[in-house]
Design a protein around this motif. Structure first.
Motif, mmCIF file in Angstrom:
data_model
loop_
_atom_site.group_PDB
_atom_site.id
_atom_site.type_symbol
_atom_site.label_atom_id
_atom_site.label_comp_id
_atom_site.label_asym_id
_atom_site.label_seq_id
_atom_site.Cartn_x
_atom_site.Cartn_y
_atom_site.Cartn_z
ATOM 1 N N ARG A 78 0.824 -1.206 0.000
ATOM 2 C CA ARG A 78 0.000 0.000 0.000
ATOM 3 C C ARG A 78 0.856 1.252 0.000
ATOM 4 O O ARG A 78 0.535 2.251 -0.652
ATOM 5 C CB ARG A 78 -0.921 -0.005 1.217
ATOM 6 N N ALA A 79 1.975 1.226 0.729
ATOM 7 C CA ALA A 79 2.864 2.387 0.790
ATOM 8 C C ALA A 79 3.490 2.655 -0.575
ATOM 9 O O ALA A 79 3.613 3.807 -0.998
ATOM 10 C CB ALA A 79 3.941 2.169 1.851
ATOM 11 N N ILE A 80 3.900 1.596 -1.273
ATOM 12 C CA ILE A 80 4.478 1.760 -2.604
ATOM 13 C C ILE A 80 3.441 2.333 -3.565
ATOM 14 O O ILE A 80 3.747 3.196 -4.404
ATOM 15 C CB ILE A 80 5.017 0.421 -3.137
ATOM 16 N N GLU A 81 2.221 1.876 -3.450
ATOM 17 C CA GLU A 81 1.157 2.379 -4.329
ATOM 18 C C GLU A 81 0.876 3.855 -4.069
ATOM 19 O O GLU A 81 0.555 4.604 -5.000
ATOM 20 C CB GLU A 81 -0.109 1.547 -4.125
ATOM 21 N N ARG A 82 0.987 4.297 -2.820
ATOM 22 C CA ARG A 82 0.732 5.697 -2.488
ATOM 23 C C ARG A 82 1.902 6.593 -2.877
ATOM 24 O O ARG A 82 1.714 7.721 -3.361
ATOM 25 C CB ARG A 82 0.467 5.836 -0.976
ATOM 26 N N LEU A 83 3.111 6.102 -2.668
ATOM 27 C CA LEU A 83 4.299 6.919 -2.913
ATOM 28 C C LEU A 83 4.782 6.832 -4.357
ATOM 29 O O LEU A 83 5.283 7.823 -4.908
ATOM 30 C CB LEU A 83 5.430 6.497 -1.972
ATOM 31 N N GLY A 84 4.663 5.646 -4.940
ATOM 32 C CA GLY A 84 5.273 5.413 -6.243
ATOM 33 C C GLY A 84 6.695 4.891 -6.062
ATOM 34 O O GLY A 84 7.441 5.395 -5.215
ATOM 35 N N HIS A 85 7.079 3.896 -6.834
ATOM 36 C CA HIS A 85 8.390 3.269 -6.641
ATOM 37 C C HIS A 85 9.535 4.221 -6.959
ATOM 38 O O HIS A 85 10.616 4.123 -6.380
ATOM 39 C CB HIS A 85 8.500 2.003 -7.504
ATOM 40 N N GLN A 86 9.335 5.189 -7.856
ATOM 41 C CA GLN A 86 10.417 6.090 -8.234
ATOM 42 C C GLN A 86 10.860 6.992 -7.091
ATOM 43 O O GLN A 86 12.002 7.443 -7.055
ATOM 44 C CB GLN A 86 9.995 6.923 -9.434
ATOM 45 N N LEU A 87 9.959 7.247 -6.150
ATOM 46 C CA LEU A 87 10.307 8.119 -5.024
ATOM 47 C C LEU A 87 11.355 7.479 -4.116
ATOM 48 O O LEU A 87 12.048 8.181 -3.368
ATOM 49 C CB LEU A 87 9.048 8.461 -4.225
ATOM 50 N N LEU A 88 11.506 6.161 -4.190
ATOM 51 C CA LEU A 88 12.520 5.486 -3.385
ATOM 52 C C LEU A 88 13.938 5.844 -3.821
ATOM 53 O O LEU A 88 14.891 5.574 -3.103
ATOM 54 C CB LEU A 88 12.327 3.973 -3.459
ATOM 55 N N LEU A 140 0.647 7.910 6.005
ATOM 56 C CA LEU A 140 1.055 6.522 6.192
ATOM 57 C C LEU A 140 1.620 6.333 7.597
ATOM 58 O O LEU A 140 2.284 7.222 8.142
ATOM 59 C CB LEU A 140 2.093 6.131 5.145
ATOM 60 N N SER A 141 1.360 5.186 8.171
ATOM 61 C CA SER A 141 1.863 4.895 9.517
ATOM 62 C C SER A 141 3.327 4.478 9.454
ATOM 63 O O SER A 141 3.709 3.642 8.629
ATOM 64 C CB SER A 141 1.024 3.798 10.172
ATOM 65 N N ILE A 142 4.146 5.056 10.337
ATOM 66 C CA ILE A 142 5.599 4.848 10.306
ATOM 67 C C ILE A 142 6.073 4.481 11.714
ATOM 68 O O ILE A 142 5.689 5.127 12.690
ATOM 69 C CB ILE A 142 6.340 6.110 9.834
ATOM 70 N N THR A 143 6.901 3.478 11.809
ATOM 71 C CA THR A 143 7.480 3.088 13.092
ATOM 72 C C THR A 143 8.914 2.618 12.868
ATOM 73 O O THR A 143 9.383 2.517 11.728
ATOM 74 C CB THR A 143 6.649 1.976 13.764
ATOM 75 N N SER A 144 9.616 2.330 13.953
ATOM 76 C CA SER A 144 10.991 1.829 13.862
ATOM 77 C C SER A 144 11.193 0.709 14.863
ATOM 78 O O SER A 144 10.565 0.685 15.927
ATOM 79 C CB SER A 144 12.003 2.962 14.108
ATOM 80 N N ILE A 145 12.081 -0.210 14.513
ATOM 81 C CA ILE A 145 12.370 -1.379 15.339
ATOM 82 C C ILE A 145 13.851 -1.362 15.721
ATOM 83 O O ILE A 145 14.719 -1.336 14.832
ATOM 84 C CB ILE A 145 12.051 -2.687 14.586
ATOM 85 N N PRO A 146 14.178 -1.361 17.010
ATOM 86 C CA PRO A 146 15.595 -1.379 17.396
ATOM 87 C C PRO A 146 16.201 -2.768 17.225
ATOM 88 O O PRO A 146 15.595 -3.767 17.629
ATOM 89 C CB PRO A 146 15.555 -0.977 18.874
ATOM 90 N N PRO A 147 17.369 -2.863 16.618
ATOM 91 C CA PRO A 147 18.032 -4.170 16.504
ATOM 92 C C PRO A 147 18.602 -4.598 17.852
ATOM 93 O O PRO A 147 19.090 -3.769 18.623
ATOM 94 C CB PRO A 147 19.136 -3.911 15.487
ATOM 95 N N LYS A 148 18.544 -5.890 18.131
ATOM 96 C CA LYS A 148 19.082 -6.389 19.402
ATOM 97 C C LYS A 148 20.606 -6.365 19.408
ATOM 98 O O LYS A 148 21.227 -6.218 20.458
ATOM 99 C CB LYS A 148 18.566 -7.807 19.658
ATOM 100 N N THR A 149 21.190 -6.519 18.242
ATOM 101 C CA THR A 149 22.647 -6.453 18.112
ATOM 102 C C THR A 149 22.985 -5.439 17.023
ATOM 103 O O THR A 149 22.220 -5.277 16.060
ATOM 104 C CB THR A 149 23.246 -7.824 17.734
#
Length: 295
Positions: A162-172, A187-196
């Protein structure tokens, strides 16, 4: 396509890599462990390169750019050809744990549109890089303070289809601008901390890596976009400042802009100079000094 039947895969793993990637085998093998419903897309320039041969032997779909590209451009090409409901972006430079990658994918299945890897400094004394500082500033202007210095400039990260459809792949191709657009689009945005801490492969193709100046310019472009949308202060309040008074004449107009005080305390109104109170002892001392000078 690597699913067991003709159904669309749940996850598309996109891996940009140079023609002579020394870590492409390890990266693909890591991706294979994530989920059985999976497709692996490798993006590289050469038709008959080492990377192409190894990726095809491991059953990956290979997309050729036929010219030198950046990692971000490779991700854009991969996203254009991806069919999964969740898109996981890797590259040959970073060795991430399977636990982190699985967590990124699971968060997209829970409904998050953009799932970033949180920034964790190598040590408490280490200073963030210029790119990380720019990412932190961009997140603050976007109103996403909780993201700190997380960014689409740094893999791994995952997006819902859904995010790609809203943004368009070229914006990446311009990750800071893509993240700014994602926030603006709701769009909902979050982050995940790596354990290592993530491990970086020093043998990655240097021609695909963007220079620091280019990354900072892209952040400046994203910041300009947000300021155009939210105003010069990025939507933040101006406090009790009265900037219109900067145009007023007088020596103390700057002070008046920052401190609005009642007119009776200011004497003759805005910009008036407050008289300092002197103690009787100081006044008497000054008079005695003047008499001595006359003598």
């Amino acid at each position: 396509m690597d699913s067991l039947d003709n159904a669309l895969p749940e996850v598309s793993v996109i891996i940009p890599a140079g023609d002579e990637s020394s870590s492409i085998i390890q990266t693909i093998q890591m991706a294979r462990k994530l989920t059985p419903s999976l497709e692996v897309i490798v993006v590289c320039p050469g038709l008959k390169s080492y990377t192409t041969q190894k990726a095809r032997k491991l059953g990956a779909q290979v997309i050729h750019s036929h010219s030198v590209i950046t990692y971000d451009e490779g991700r854009s090409l991969g996203a254009m050809n991806a069919t999964g409901e969740s898109l996981l972006f890797l590259d040959e430079r970073v060795n991430a744990s399977a636990a982190l990658l699985i967590k990124l994918i699971s968060e997209t299945k829970k409904g998050w549109d953009v799932v970033l890897t949180a920034y964790t400094p190598p040590s408490s004394r280490s200073k963030p890089s210029a790119q990380r500082m720019a990412a932190r500033f961009l997140n603050r202007i976007s109103g996403k303070i909780e993201l700190d210095a997380a960014s689409l400039c740094f893999v791994p990260y995952a997006l819902r289809k859904r995010a790609i459809e809203r943004l368009g792949h070229q914006l990446l191709r311009t990750p800071p601008l893509a993240l700014a657009f994602a926030g603006k689009a709701g769009l909902s945005i979050t982050s995940i901390p790596p354990k290592t801490p993530l491990k970086w492969n020093k043998e990655a193709d240097p021609t695909m890596r963007k220079q620091t100046q280019v990354v900072l310019q892209e952040h400046a472009e994203a910041i300009r976009f947000l300021l155009q949308e939210k105003g010069q202060r990025g939507g933040f309040p101006d406090g009790d400042r009265f900037r219109i008074l900067l145009q007023a004449p007088g020596l103390l107009h700057l002070r008046s802009v920052f401190y609005q005080e009642p007119s009776e305390r200011e004497g003759n109104g805005w910009g008036a100079k407050r008289k300092a109170k002197r103690s009787p002892h100081k006044k008497a001392g000054s008079r005695a000094h003047k008499k001595l000078r006359k003598k």
